[in-house]
Design a protein around this motif. Structure first.
Motif, mmCIF file in Angstrom:
data_model
loop_
_atom_site.group_PDB
_atom_site.id
_atom_site.type_symbol
_atom_site.label_atom_id
_atom_site.label_comp_id
_atom_site.label_asym_id
_atom_site.label_seq_id
_atom_site.Cartn_x
_atom_site.Cartn_y
_atom_site.Cartn_z
ATOM 1 N N GLU A 82 25.193 33.996 31.607
ATOM 2 C CA GLU A 82 23.799 33.997 32.053
ATOM 3 C C GLU A 82 23.548 32.993 33.165
ATOM 4 O OE1 GLU A 82 21.441 33.277 28.605
ATOM 5 O OE2 GLU A 82 22.018 35.148 27.624
ATOM 6 N N SER A 83 24.576 32.261 33.580
ATOM 7 C CA SER A 83 24.392 31.214 34.580
ATOM 8 C C SER A 83 24.189 31.808 35.967
ATOM 9 C CB SER A 83 25.623 30.306 34.614
ATOM 10 O OG SER A 83 26.759 31.042 35.035
ATOM 11 N N GLU A 84 23.698 30.983 36.873
ATOM 12 C CA GLU A 84 23.511 31.408 38.262
ATOM 13 C C GLU A 84 24.857 31.790 38.887
ATOM 14 O OE1 GLU A 84 21.570 32.231 41.892
ATOM 15 O OE2 GLU A 84 20.903 32.100 39.818
ATOM 16 N N GLU A 85 25.923 31.022 38.547
ATOM 17 C CA GLU A 85 27.252 31.324 39.085
ATOM 18 C C GLU A 85 27.724 32.703 38.628
ATOM 19 O OE1 GLU A 85 29.164 29.660 41.239
ATOM 20 O OE2 GLU A 85 27.550 28.213 41.496
ATOM 21 N N ALA A 86 27.492 33.023 37.346
ATOM 22 C CA ALA A 86 27.889 34.337 36.829
ATOM 23 C C ALA A 86 27.076 35.440 37.501
ATOM 24 C CB ALA A 86 27.695 34.386 35.320
ATOM 25 N N ARG A 87 25.778 35.196 37.694
ATOM 26 C CA ARG A 87 24.921 36.205 38.329
ATOM 27 C C ARG A 87 25.412 36.525 39.742
ATOM 28 N NH1 ARG A 87 21.051 37.032 41.809
ATOM 29 N NH2 ARG A 87 21.051 34.883 42.535
ATOM 30 N N LYS A 88 25.754 35.465 40.496
ATOM 31 C CA LYS A 88 26.242 35.671 41.865
ATOM 32 C C LYS A 88 27.547 36.461 41.856
ATOM 33 C CE LYS A 88 24.405 31.540 44.166
ATOM 34 N NZ LYS A 88 24.794 30.224 44.728
ATOM 35 N N LEU A 89 28.458 36.059 40.971
ATOM 36 C CA LEU A 89 29.761 36.719 40.908
ATOM 37 C C LEU A 89 29.595 38.211 40.657
ATOM 38 C CD1 LEU A 89 32.876 36.742 40.683
ATOM 39 C CD2 LEU A 89 32.602 36.185 38.257
ATOM 40 N N TYR A 90 28.786 38.577 39.649
ATOM 41 C CA TYR A 90 28.670 39.991 39.303
ATOM 42 C C TYR A 90 27.779 40.761 40.269
ATOM 43 C CZ TYR A 90 31.694 39.043 35.470
ATOM 44 O OH TYR A 90 32.808 38.700 34.744
ATOM 45 N N ASN A 91 26.944 40.059 41.031
ATOM 46 C CA ASN A 91 26.260 40.703 42.161
ATOM 47 C C ASN A 91 27.288 41.151 43.193
ATOM 48 O OD1 ASN A 91 23.575 40.770 41.525
ATOM 49 N ND2 ASN A 91 23.008 38.937 42.639
ATOM 50 N N TYR A 92 28.236 40.254 43.489
ATOM 51 C CA TYR A 92 29.292 40.585 44.448
ATOM 52 C C TYR A 92 30.165 41.724 43.929
ATOM 53 C CZ TYR A 92 28.243 36.149 46.846
ATOM 54 O OH TYR A 92 27.640 35.125 47.518
ATOM 55 N N VAL A 93 30.466 41.692 42.623
ATOM 56 C CA VAL A 93 31.266 42.764 42.018
ATOM 57 C C VAL A 93 30.556 44.102 42.201
ATOM 58 C CG1 VAL A 93 32.040 43.720 39.800
ATOM 59 C CG2 VAL A 93 32.493 41.319 40.347
ATOM 60 N N GLY A 94 29.239 44.128 41.917
ATOM 61 C CA GLY A 94 28.476 45.358 42.072
ATOM 62 C C GLY A 94 28.395 45.816 43.510
ATOM 63 N N LEU A 95 28.438 44.870 44.424
ATOM 64 C CA LEU A 95 28.353 45.186 45.846
ATOM 65 C C LEU A 95 29.646 45.791 46.375
ATOM 66 C CD1 LEU A 95 26.635 44.834 48.486
ATOM 67 C CD2 LEU A 95 27.803 42.653 48.774
ATOM 68 N N VAL A 96 30.777 45.199 46.006
ATOM 69 C CA VAL A 96 32.056 45.638 46.581
ATOM 70 C C VAL A 96 32.660 46.821 45.827
ATOM 71 C CG1 VAL A 96 33.646 44.152 45.244
ATOM 72 C CG2 VAL A 96 34.171 44.727 47.633
ATOM 73 N N ALA A 97 32.290 47.007 44.558
ATOM 74 C CA ALA A 97 32.929 48.040 43.731
ATOM 75 C C ALA A 97 32.870 49.445 44.341
ATOM 76 C CB ALA A 97 32.318 48.029 42.324
ATOM 77 N N PRO A 98 31.735 49.904 44.873
ATOM 78 C CA PRO A 98 31.691 51.290 45.379
ATOM 79 C C PRO A 98 32.455 51.492 46.678
ATOM 80 C CG PRO A 98 29.472 50.427 44.924
ATOM 81 C CD PRO A 98 30.405 49.271 44.934
ATOM 82 N N THR A 99 32.907 50.425 47.320
ATOM 83 C CA THR A 99 33.621 50.541 48.590
ATOM 84 C C THR A 99 35.113 50.772 48.334
ATOM 85 O OG1 THR A 99 34.286 48.224 48.884
ATOM 86 C CG2 THR A 99 32.012 48.792 49.452
ATOM 87 N N GLN A 100 35.856 50.930 49.425
ATOM 88 C CA GLN A 100 37.309 51.062 49.317
ATOM 89 C C GLN A 100 38.020 49.757 49.684
ATOM 90 O OE1 GLN A 100 38.853 53.686 48.033
ATOM 91 N NE2 GLN A 100 36.878 54.668 47.737
ATOM 92 N N MET A 101 37.263 48.671 49.838
ATOM 93 C CA MET A 101 37.867 47.412 50.266
ATOM 94 C C MET A 101 38.890 46.898 49.262
ATOM 95 S SD MET A 101 34.731 45.111 51.647
ATOM 96 C CE MET A 101 33.541 45.705 52.815
ATOM 97 N N SER A 102 39.962 46.296 49.791
ATOM 98 C CA SER A 102 40.884 45.568 48.918
ATOM 99 C C SER A 102 40.230 44.220 48.594
ATOM 100 C CB SER A 102 42.230 45.361 49.596
ATOM 101 O OG SER A 102 42.085 44.627 50.788
ATOM 102 N N VAL A 103 40.407 43.765 47.361
ATOM 103 C CA VAL A 103 39.725 42.562 46.888
ATOM 104 C C VAL A 103 40.749 41.535 46.432
ATOM 105 C CG1 VAL A 103 38.047 41.659 45.221
ATOM 106 C CG2 VAL A 103 37.762 43.970 46.129
ATOM 107 N N LEU A 104 40.537 40.286 46.837
ATOM 108 C CA LEU A 104 41.366 39.178 46.349
ATOM 109 C C LEU A 104 40.501 38.291 45.478
ATOM 110 C CD1 LEU A 104 44.048 37.582 46.388
ATOM 111 C CD2 LEU A 104 43.151 36.330 48.361
ATOM 112 N N ILE A 105 40.930 38.098 44.232
ATOM 113 C CA ILE A 105 40.189 37.275 43.285
ATOM 114 C C ILE A 105 40.902 35.937 43.142
ATOM 115 C CG2 ILE A 105 39.234 37.132 40.951
ATOM 116 C CD1 ILE A 105 39.579 40.212 40.784
ATOM 117 N N ASN A 106 40.227 34.854 43.504
ATOM 118 C CA ASN A 106 40.787 33.509 43.379
ATOM 119 C C ASN A 106 40.214 32.831 42.141
ATOM 120 O OD1 ASN A 106 42.386 33.217 45.801
ATOM 121 N ND2 ASN A 106 40.472 33.256 46.939
ATOM 122 N N GLY A 107 41.044 32.117 41.415
ATOM 123 C CA GLY A 107 40.520 31.385 40.268
ATOM 124 C C GLY A 107 41.629 30.888 39.365
ATOM 125 N N ALA A 108 41.293 29.883 38.572
ATOM 126 C CA ALA A 108 42.264 29.297 37.648
ATOM 127 C C ALA A 108 42.600 30.273 36.530
ATOM 128 C CB ALA A 108 41.697 28.003 37.068
#
Length: 322
Positions: free
Chosen positions: A144-170
């Protein structure tokens, strides 16, 4: 109090139609046909939301967005764009846009996005109930955090495209879940999602895992085997810890992505493949490039869109929830 909206759109017919329709839906609406006029109107009064076309006669909608954020004005901002300009919409989201909508605009979808943007500041309990309900539908808690909201906004934005995605994280931040969520929200959702952990594949077997082999092509090749590219054909291929691949396999991977063809080890037959690539890493690939351990051309190929996974210390509101 009646919510106020500023529409920034140079197509006067479309702008008038939107103004009339939103007026009937209970909003107070003003219009501007250029960015310069929009700035003047924003300077004279406050708006609850700005709805701007990406293409404007003087400057684009991104310039207006940047100007607003430089002024410290955090007014909700929705950008209207054609599907062909999706990368600009991606940039807008990264620069602080609240949302985007594709043209031709669907009225019901636009109304939903406007209401969500204006009423973002809900009470935590109300917001929590809605988010939990939404998260339950796909069986995973996103936070429910602001960071989670931003992340899943981006997920919803890029998902319908054909772009290749690089996920960075620990490790342990949920990179594979995010990759799977992108697949679920894409047009490939009915096709396979194949995940490969590049860190656990012996280097001498990596090419076989990706591209397959024919019987007898090397010691231990007792049967024909389809590789991950064939298995993921039409769908999504997720490569976790892609930084662990050997330089030789990186070359083969780049060729497969560029030509959309693969060849099983030991075979002369080329097989056409259509996969969307999502990669993940906990390494700094730019440092690996500088050291000569990772190909720069492959990096650009797999990194059309970057997602940064927040750590739990960046989203303390989610700790008890998880």
């Amino acid at each position: 109090m009646v919510p106020s909206i500023l529409i920034v759109e140079d197509d006067l017919t479309f702008s008038t139609m939107l103004k009339t329709w939103l007026g009937k839906k209970g909003f107070e609406v003003e219009t501007a046909s250029t960015q310069a006029k929009a700035r003047k109107q924003i300077g004279t009064r406050d708006f609850d939301l700005i709805l701007s076309d990406l293409r404007l006669p003087d400057q684009d909608g991104l310039s207006l967005l940047s100007w607003l954020r430089e002024q410290g004005n955090q007014v909700p901002f929705i950008i209207m764009t054609s599907y062909a300009e999706i990368q600009s919409a991606v940039r807008a989201m990264k620069e602080g846009a609240t949302d985007y909508i594709s043209k031709p605009v669907q009225p019901d979808e636009l109304l939903k996005k406007i209401k969500e943007a204006i009423h973002q500041e809900k009470t935590p309990a109300e917001s929590g109930k809605e988010k939990n309900a939404a998260q339950t539908t796909h069986g995973f808690l996103e936070g429910e955090s602001e960071e989670a909201r931003k992340l899943y906004n981006y997920v919803g934005l890029v998902a319908p495209t054909q772009m290749s995605v690089l996920i960075n994280g620990a490790s342990g931040t949920g990179k594979e879940y995010v990759a799977h969520r992108i697949h679920q929200l894409s047009k490939r959702s009915e096709k396979p999602f194949i995940a490969i952990d590049c860190g656990s594949i012996p280097k001498d077997l990596a090419a076989s895992e990706f591209f397959g082999h024919v019987k007898g092509s090397f010691t231990g090749a007792l049967n024909d085997k389809a590789g991950a590219f064939e298995e993921a054909n039409g769908g999504t291929l997720f490569l976790d810890e892609i930084g662990n691949l050997s330089y030789e396999v990186q070359v083969q991977l780049l060729r497969a992505l560029q030509e959309r063809r693969i060849r099983r080890i030991g075979s002369t037959k080329e097989i056409e493949v259509d996969v969307r690539l999502i990669s993940a890493t906990n390494e700094n690939l730019k440092e690996a490039i500088a050291k000569g351990n990772f190909r720069e051309d492959l990096y650009h190929r797999i990194n059309e869109f970057t997602l940064q996974m927040p750590s739990l210390k960046e989203r303390p509101e989610d700790i008890l929830l998880f």
